[in-house]
Design an enzyme around this catalytic site. Structure first.
Site, short mmCIF file in Angstrom:
data_model
loop_
_atom_site.label_atom_id
_atom_site.label_comp_id
_atom_site.label_asym_id
_atom_site.label_seq_id
_atom_site.Cartn_x
_atom_site.Cartn_y
_atom_site.Cartn_z
N ARG A 51 101.87 -38.97 29.63
CA ARG A 51 101.44 -40.38 28.96
C ARG A 51 102.25 -41.54 28.93
O ARG A 51 103.50 -41.02 28.52
CB ARG A 51 100.33 -40.15 27.86
N HIS A 58 104.69 -43.93 16.49
CA HIS A 58 104.93 -43.43 14.80
C HIS A 58 103.93 -43.79 13.97
O HIS A 58 104.17 -44.14 12.73
CB HIS A 58 106.20 -43.65 14.48
N ASP A 60 100.54 -42.28 14.44
CA ASP A 60 99.38 -41.20 14.71
C ASP A 60 99.30 -40.46 13.36
O ASP A 60 98.36 -40.11 12.85
CB ASP A 60 99.33 -40.48 16.23
N GLY A 158 110.08 -39.02 26.36
CA GLY A 158 109.03 -39.67 25.85
C GLY A 158 107.87 -40.16 26.77
O GLY A 158 106.89 -40.78 25.96
N ASP A 205 99.56 -37.15 21.83
CA ASP A 205 99.67 -36.90 23.22
C ASP A 205 98.68 -35.99 23.76
O ASP A 205 98.31 -35.92 25.14
CB ASP A 205 101.01 -36.20 23.23
N ASN A 248 115.65 -33.82 22.86
CA ASN A 248 114.47 -32.74 22.60
C ASN A 248 114.20 -32.99 21.40
O ASN A 248 114.96 -32.83 20.23
CB ASN A 248 114.86 -31.49 22.86
N LYS A 249 112.94 -33.46 21.13
CA LYS A 249 112.39 -33.74 19.58
C LYS A 249 112.53 -32.67 18.74
O LYS A 249 112.81 -32.77 17.49
CB LYS A 249 110.70 -34.21 19.78
P1 ADP Z 1 108.74 -35.18 25.63
O1 ADP Z 1 109.03 -36.36 25.43
O2 ADP Z 1 108.92 -34.98 27.45
O3 ADP Z 1 107.49 -34.50 25.43
P2 ADP Z 1 110.03 -33.03 23.84
O4 ADP Z 1 111.30 -33.03 23.34
O5 ADP Z 1 108.73 -33.18 23.16
O6 ADP Z 1 109.83 -34.15 25.07
O7 ADP Z 1 109.71 -31.76 24.93
C1 ADP Z 1 110.32 -31.60 26.22
C2 ADP Z 1 110.32 -30.12 26.55
O8 ADP Z 1 109.24 -29.64 27.19
C3 ADP Z 1 111.37 -29.65 27.49
O9 ADP Z 1 112.66 -29.46 26.57
C4 ADP Z 1 111.05 -28.30 28.00
O10 ADP Z 1 111.14 -27.12 26.95
C5 ADP Z 1 109.48 -28.63 28.03
N1 ADP Z 1 109.34 -29.04 29.58
C6 ADP Z 1 109.25 -30.20 30.15
N2 ADP Z 1 109.00 -30.19 31.46
C7 ADP Z 1 108.75 -28.82 31.45
C8 ADP Z 1 108.63 -27.99 32.91
N3 ADP Z 1 108.37 -28.80 34.26
N4 ADP Z 1 108.59 -26.72 32.70
C9 ADP Z 1 108.76 -26.23 31.67
N5 ADP Z 1 109.19 -26.73 30.52
C10 ADP Z 1 109.01 -27.95 30.60
P1 NG1 Z 2 106.93 -37.39 22.23
O1 NG1 Z 2 108.14 -36.76 21.34
O2 NG1 Z 2 107.37 -38.58 22.83
O3 NG1 Z 2 106.37 -36.38 23.00
C1 NG1 Z 2 105.86 -37.81 19.55
C2 NG1 Z 2 104.52 -37.36 19.03
C3 NG1 Z 2 103.49 -38.19 18.93
C4 NG1 Z 2 103.72 -39.44 18.19
C5 NG1 Z 2 105.01 -39.98 18.93
C6 NG1 Z 2 105.42 -41.14 18.30
C7 NG1 Z 2 104.40 -34.81 19.61
C8 NG1 Z 2 103.78 -33.73 20.18
N1 NG1 Z 2 104.26 -36.11 19.69
O4 NG1 Z 2 105.68 -37.83 21.02
O5 NG1 Z 2 102.18 -37.43 18.06
O6 NG1 Z 2 103.87 -39.46 16.93
O7 NG1 Z 2 105.97 -39.19 18.95
O8 NG1 Z 2 104.51 -42.23 18.33
O9 NG1 Z 2 104.75 -34.44 18.18
MG MG Z 3 106.78 -34.04 23.41
#
Ligand code: ADP
Ligand code: NG1
Ligand code: MG
Length: 475
Positions: A51, A58, A60, A158, A205, A248-249
């Site tokens: 999405r 920040h 939700d 993101g 999300d 990575n969050k």
């Molecule tokens: P995002 O903003 O993309 O949600 P996050 O930090 O929340 O970032 O999480 C991303 C994590 O999701 C990656 O570090 C990985 O572990 C997992 N991920 C993303 N894409 C894939 C994929 N194609 N296959 C497996 N795991 C994935």
């Molecule tokens: P990212 O890290 O971009 O997937 C996160 C949170 C959302 C929201 C946004 C900021 C998760 C799974 N997602 O998104 O709920 O708080 O940051 O608006 O924790």
């Molecule tokens: Mg995420």
């Protein structure tokens, strides 16, 4: 008879057999990959999109509404049940290693948040499985599952690759169990499930992952989860651009620190206004208790909270309680000597107000032509300034990209998602978008060594609202 031949179209709200040619080709490729790894044919596929959040960052987890849309990039998972007590995961992208573990149903009781350098990819999948197994009646759950994952959402950027993966795993497990659930329930469950990774996310999300609709953005409200279509102006185009700073969050405490700061700000505001602070957990709770508008809440923040960061000891004194009580709800390390209550709360109330203004601006009948887009752009840019200066979740590369987007003619631009890196979303017009892309490519990417090694179309692209989660069947 194979274990999975009894899979019927039970989740009909999100089932579809109308795969277009492009997706049919992808399903064929993934099915062939699945067969090469498991020597079986997948029983069904789930597809869950990433999405882009247009506005409402920040907020939700403070209880406020957001305005995202589902994008084309998605997680595709091929699935079949097995009568062995096992979970086997494979990924088309070989940077994500295969995973195999005995005890499929035992995932329900396992802990998933123990990781020091950030979670391994399969942990997100296990979160979704765990979330599903907590609600599916045990006899219905399969003995085991085999799944092959194929995703093209830029990770750690993101655009919500993590929630697409968690939600896809939850949907796959629910569906393999022949359990019927509404999209709203699956979204709420997926949000809860992703918290097992260790971040205290708000649910945006996973909500858009299930509720996304082709052709319209969504105004999503929480508790209970509900959504309304937001028709974007026909002459508006939204462009996503990746700053190439990835984050990575779940590998840092930045995100949970903001959740804590907002929770404590809500309690302190309630206490200062003689309201029942113990019942308050979110900023929306204190707004409801005081019965004030968002603008009035922003004024209250300005008068009741001080600029200097609070220490937990000072908060303890204000509330007349002990810090253990206040921090017990989270599981990650905080900086509890520097809690920026005023800045975070101010951002949240003003950003929540911008979400309402954004939807109203899309819907107002009296706005003529370009004026509507100019106003949407201003709201998006104001959101970015607030995220950078009050919420401190931007990144120098994100700020540079936002600035470049504006100088290339965007009407507004902001970071999207949690921040600390990742992508921006910019608004421009249908007649200017191609020129905008050419200019931004030159300005931000042409001299970037990292970008030269990547496919630019995955870093800078136009986007439009797409469908949420879908289940496909093998033909
Ligand atoms: P995002 O903003 O993309 O949600 P996050 O930090 O929340 O970032 O999480 C991303 C994590 O999701 C990656 O570090 C990985 O572990 C997992 N991920 C993303 N894409 C894939 C994929 N194609 N296959 C497996 N795991 C994935
Ligand atoms: P990212 O890290 O971009 O997937 C996160 C949170 C959302 C929201 C946004 C900021 C998760 C799974 N997602 O998104 O709920 O708080 O940051 O608006 O924790
Ligand atoms: Mg995420």
């Amino acid at each position: 008879m194979s274990e999975d031949q009894d899979i019927v179209k039970i989740n009909d709200e999100i089932s579809s057999q109308k795969a277009d040619e492009k997706i049919k080709t992808k399903l064929g490729t993934l099915a062939a990959y699945f067969k090469s790894r498991f020597h079986r044919t997948p029983a069904f596929f789930v597809q869950v999109p990433g999405r882009v959040n247009l506005i409402g960052e920040h907020v939700d987890y403070c209880g406020y509404s957001v305005c995202p849309m589902a994008i084309e990039q998605h997680m595709l998972v091929a699935v079949c049940k097995t009568d062995e007590d096992v979970i086997q995961l494979t990924n088309v992208d070989d940077k994500y290693e295969d995973y195999c573990h005995d005890g499929f149903r035992r995932i329900r009781d396992s802990r998933l948040d123990e990781h020091s350098l950030g979670p391994t990819w399969y942990k997100y999948f296990l979160c979704g499985v765990k979330g599903a197994l907590e609600v599916v009646p045990e006899p219905k759950a399969p003995k085991g599952i085999l799944a092959a994952v194929w995703g093209n959402i830029p990770p750690n950027a993101g655009l919500s690759s993590s929630s697409a993966l968690v939600s896809a795993a939850l949907l796959a497990t629910v569906h393999a169990s022949q359990h019927k659930m509404s999209k709203e329930d699956m979204a709420t469950l997926s949000a809860k499930a992703e918290r097992y990774i260790g971040t205290q996310g708000g649910g945006m999300d996973q909500a858009i992952a299930f509720l996304g609709k082709a052709g319209s953005a969504k105004h999503i409200k929480f508790n209970p989860l509900r959504s309304h279509d937001v028709m974007l102006p026909k002459d508006a185009v939204f462009v996503i651009a990746n700053s190439l700073a990835d984050h990575n969050k779940a590998s840092t405490s930045d995100y949970n620190q903001r959740v804590l700061e907002c929770r404590l700000a809500a309690k302190v505001l309630a206490k200062k206004r003689n309201a029942d602070w113990q019942s308050v957990n979110k900023l929306i709770d204190v707004q409801k208790l005081l019965n004030k508008s968002l603008k009035e809440m922003a004024d209250i923040v300005m008068t009741d909270l001080h600029n200097e960061p609070y220490s937990i000891t000072e908060i303890e004194q204000i509330l007349g309680t002990e810090s253990e009580l206040l921090i017990k709800a989270s599981n990650s390390a905080y900086n509890y000597q520097k809690l920026k209550l005023k800045q975070r709360a101010l951002h949240v109330f003003q950003e929540a107000d911008r979400v309402t203004a954004f939807r109203q601006t899309c819907e107002r009948a009296d706005l003529e032509g370009p004026e509507r887009l100019v106003q949407l752009g201003k709201l998006m840019s104001a959101s970015h300034v607030s995220l950078r200066s009050l919420y401190e979740c931007s990144h120098p590369r994100i700020d540079a990209l936002v600035q470049d987007a504006m100088s290339c003619g965007a009407l507004g631009a902001r970071l999207t998602g949690a921040g600390w890196g990742g992508c921006i979303v910019a608004i421009t017009t249908t007649d200017r978008v191609e020129e905008f892309l050419v200019q931004l490519k030159k300005k931000f990417y042409e001299n970037n060594e990292e970008a030269k090694m990547l496919d630019l179309s995955t870093l800078l692209f136009k986007t439009e609202p797409k469908q949420g989660a879908v289940i496909y069947y093998s033909e």
